[in-house]
Design an enzyme around this catalytic site. Structure first.
Site, PDB file in Angstrom:
ATOM      1  N   HIS A 130       5.886  -9.726  -8.337  1.00 45.95           N
ATOM      2  CA  HIS A 130       5.966  -8.219  -7.982  1.00 45.95           C
ATOM      3  C   HIS A 130       5.019  -7.516  -8.524  1.00 45.95           C
ATOM      4  O   HIS A 130       4.717  -6.217  -8.328  1.00 45.95           O
ATOM      5  CB  HIS A 130       7.365  -7.611  -7.900  1.00 45.95           C
ATOM      6  CG  HIS A 130       8.080  -7.267  -9.261  1.00 45.95           C
ATOM      7  ND1 HIS A 130       8.829  -8.170  -9.954  1.00 45.95           N
ATOM      8  CD2 HIS A 130       7.670  -6.248 -10.217  1.00 45.95           C
ATOM      9  CE1 HIS A 130       9.209  -7.797 -10.972  1.00 45.95           C
ATOM     10  NE2 HIS A 130       8.471  -6.610 -11.241  1.00 45.95           N
ATOM     11  N   ASP A 160       9.942 -14.940  -7.740  1.00 47.49           N
ATOM     12  CA  ASP A 160       9.395 -13.632  -8.232  1.00 47.49           C
ATOM     13  C   ASP A 160       8.334 -14.210  -9.532  1.00 47.49           C
ATOM     14  O   ASP A 160       8.668 -13.520 -10.535  1.00 47.49           O
ATOM     15  CB  ASP A 160      10.272 -12.770  -8.749  1.00 47.49           C
ATOM     16  CG  ASP A 160       9.700 -11.395  -9.020  1.00 47.49           C
ATOM     17  OD1 ASP A 160       8.829 -11.168  -8.626  1.00 47.49           O
ATOM     18  OD2 ASP A 160      10.136 -10.505  -9.641  1.00 47.49           O
ATOM     19  N   SER A 248       7.968  -5.970 -16.958  1.00 53.40           N
ATOM     20  CA  SER A 248       8.050  -7.358 -16.068  1.00 53.40           C
ATOM     21  C   SER A 248       6.784  -8.236 -16.282  1.00 53.40           C
ATOM     22  O   SER A 248       5.594  -7.801 -16.272  1.00 53.40           O
ATOM     23  CB  SER A 248       7.682  -6.739 -14.467  1.00 53.40           C
ATOM     24  OG  SER A 248       9.113  -6.197 -14.143  1.00 53.40           O
TER      25      SER A 248
END
Length: 424
Positions: A130, A160, A248
């Site tokens: 993402h 992911d 992230s």
């Protein structure tokens, strides 16, 4: 439970040139960003011997029992920081304007990555899917604050995960001498209460360090990516070390300075809507390792010139996990229609098929397939893996497709693609 993915963004108007480029790319349609040189890669950082430029691995820090031991945290951060990078992206989104209609805008994103390997020509960086999904431009910032352009080598939407590649020849010698490859730990050995350190590009301001403990193990989390595809991440590490927007793809480390997880997301509210604090999640490195190995082995590709853009010739829709659970249809890109005389029809792709892989790269939604095709020239022949219903059950098939030219696609399909991103 509301979950935020950690990719802070800033919107910028889109230029006319980029609008035209996106029109061609959208007409081409769908996929996972690929990656020119095939390199065999069997292991990650602390479990491999690489050739080429000499980039050392991070050293193991003397283990301490307390995360509050500032000297221990300083030692972990000092040793690990050269293996952690910032990731800056530029992508394109459509938004409704105040007066109706839509407007294309550029969206700036911030995330983090961890250097986990290299081959003879590339530095290989692990991050979240993402973070890089839909990126039209990508740059990586290193420990000395220098930055270079990068490419997405491959992505794994279901987990992911993504691997970003930087050409070693593009990295200044002074910067290269300061880099390290992360030493891989054993996330299967984690215990509740074990102290951890998180490093990431919080809020896009640059690398920062937070500390905490392993709060829980084997957690599941529902996420929605940039394309709107619902993803369920399973077997995650829960930690109270602060995980904020921009973190992230960053490193979750044990007190030996070993990489034990890839930071993914935070929870900001409970199921009842009440706000919560100190609940972040990371993908265990032992779970991520097999996927990262596969992504590192993909060839790195560059986007093709618009004059050489390819065209598959289908109209499709994303089959989400929710649809899979309700109707038993495999996740991927469902083929709603096949254009007569197109590359897809010639290859035997049929209405009702579900495309799951393109040239060996998993396809989870339309946007991924669109992105992938930006890296393939018209006339190239690739294998497309699909699921086809047979007496109520889906069976996997692989067809060989010689891609058509986007310049030859029907104008009606091009207009529909620009408006709906549904034609390939």
């Amino acid at each position: 439970m509301e979950v935020q993915t950690e990719n802070e963004k800033k919107k910028v108007p889109l230029s006319t040139g980029l609008k035209w480029l996106r029109l061609v790319c959208m007409a081409v349609v769908f996929g996972i960003i690929a990656g020119g040189v095939m390199v065999g890669m069997n292991t990650l950082g602390g479990r491999m011997t690489a050739e080429g430029e000499n980039i050392p691995q991070t050293s193991t820090v003397k283990v301490t029992a307390k995360a509050e031991d500032s000297d221990a945290v300083v030692a972990v951060a000092r040793e690990a920081m050269p293996s952690v990078v910032t990731i800056s992206t530029m992508s394109v989104e459509e938004m409704r304007s105040f007066f109706g209609g839509t407007q294309e805008i550029q969206v700036q994103g911030a995330g983090t990555g961890v250097i986990v390997n290299k081959n003879e020509s590339e530095l290989l960086i692990a991050t979240n899917n993402h973070v890089v999904e839909g990126a039209t431009q990508l740059s990586v910032g290193f420990v000395n604050q220098s930055s270079v352009e990068a490419q997405v080598k491959g992505t794994d939407v279901d987990n992911d995960l993504a691997v970003v590649a930087v050409q070693l020849s593009d990295i200044p010698a002074e910067t290269l001498s300061q880099l390290k490859i992360a030493t891989i730990g054993d996330s299967d050995e984690l215990e509740l209460g074990q102290p951890v350190v998180a490093i990431g590009n919080a809020l896009g301001y640059g690398q920062s360090v937070t500390t905490g403990v392993v709060s829980a193990l084997d957690r599941d989390l529902s996420l929605t990516d940039e394309s709107g595809t619902a993803i369920t991440s399973t077997g995650l590490i829960q930690t109270d070390a602060a995980i904020n927007p921009g973190n992230s793809g960053g490193a979750l480390l044990n007190m030996a300075g070993e990489l034990i997880g890839i930071n993914e997301a935070k929870t900001s509210s409970s199921g009842s809507g009440g706000s919560v604090d100190n609940i972040g999640f990371a993908i265990p490195i032992d779970k991520a390792e097999d996927s990262l190995k596969e992504l590192m082995n993909l060839p790195t590709r560059e986007k093709v010139d618009p004059s050489e853009a390819s065209y598959l010739g289908i109209e499709g829709e994303t089959i989400t996990q929710d649809i899979t659970q309700l109707y038993g249809i495999p996740t991927g890109v469902g083929v709603v229609a096949v254009e007569q005389g197109s590359a897809a029809e010639k290859a035997g792709i049929q209405k009702g098929d579900v495309i799951t892989q393109f040239d060996g790269r998993a396809v989870a939604n339309q946007q991924q397939l669109s992105d992938t095709l930006q890296y393939y020239k018209a006339g190239e022949t690739v294998d497309v893996t699909l699921q086809r219903a047979d007496n109520g059950k889906y069976a996997e098939q692989t067809v060989s497709v010689t891609l058509g030219s986007a310049k030859e696609m029907p104008q009606a399909a091009a207009a529909s693609s620009a408006a709906e991103s549904s034609d390939a």
